[in-house]
Design an enzyme around this catalytic site. Structure first.
Site, short mmCIF file in Angstrom:
data_model
loop_
_atom_site.label_atom_id
_atom_site.label_comp_id
_atom_site.label_asym_id
_atom_site.label_seq_id
_atom_site.Cartn_x
_atom_site.Cartn_y
_atom_site.Cartn_z
N THR A 198 28.26 -15.65 -13.56
CA THR A 198 27.56 -14.10 -13.03
C THR A 198 29.17 -14.12 -12.15
O THR A 198 29.46 -12.55 -12.80
CB THR A 198 26.59 -14.71 -11.45
N CYS A 199 29.60 -14.12 -11.68
CA CYS A 199 31.12 -14.10 -11.30
C CYS A 199 32.22 -13.66 -12.39
O CYS A 199 33.01 -13.04 -12.40
CB CYS A 199 31.90 -14.95 -10.85
N SER A 200 31.96 -13.88 -13.66
CA SER A 200 32.78 -13.92 -15.17
C SER A 200 32.17 -12.66 -15.68
O SER A 200 32.66 -11.84 -16.46
CB SER A 200 33.20 -14.92 -15.42
N THR A 220 33.03 -18.72 -14.14
CA THR A 220 31.34 -19.43 -13.73
C THR A 220 30.92 -17.70 -14.30
O THR A 220 31.41 -16.81 -14.22
CB THR A 220 30.99 -19.39 -12.14
#
Length: 157
Positions: free
Chosen positions: A47-49, A45
């Protein structure tokens, strides 16, 4: 919700390694070591990546220099997805742990319901666990990314 000073709840987290599936008993895994554990709502996703996982990859050596024995990323995804995401992000120094049924996340009291987006997922957080006890817990407010960054955790060590 779990709080600083409390022990992690019992549970199992899965990790797909080059040698196959490993199911880590939480109590055993976190015993006798200092671990930075951070959680993301979902692998791959935005922000996660783009920020959360890469920050821990970049600062892994600095975290370990401060006495951290392991850095682990957990998400309510399966171990196959977590392995693929870790490879895509060059996260070889991190443990990519799966909480496929969200049982560990629920035991922490850090679940959230994203409804049609993905169902039950983890809130975004980072914690420092020393010998099974949470010594630092930084949980993000909804749609925020400030207190669970690798930089924020590094500053607390």
């Amino acid at each position: 919700m779990i709080e600083q000073g409390q022990s992690l709840p019992a549970g199992t987290l899965a990790q797909l390694t080059k040698d196959g599936m490993v199911n880590h008993d939480v109590v055993t895994f976190f015993a006798d070591k200092k671990v930075v554990l951070f959680a993301v709502p979902g692998a791959f996703t935005p922000t996660c990546s783009e920020a959360h996982l890469p920050g821990f990859v970049v600062l892994a050596d600095q975290l370990k220099a401060k006495g951290v024995d392991a850095i682990a990323c957990v998400s309510v995804n399966d171990a196959f997805v977590m392995k693929a995401w870790g490879e895509a992000q060059n996260a070889a120094e991190l443990m990519m742990l799966a909480d496929g049924d969200a049982s560990f996340t629920k035991a922490l009291g850090l679940e959230m319901d994203t409804a049609g987006f993905g169902g039950i997922r983890s809130q975004r957080y980072a914690m420092v666990v020393d010998n099974g006890v949470v010594t630092r817990l930084n949980v993000e407010a909804p749609k925020s990314f400030e207190v669970s960054t690798a930089e924020a955790i590094l500053a607390t060590l």
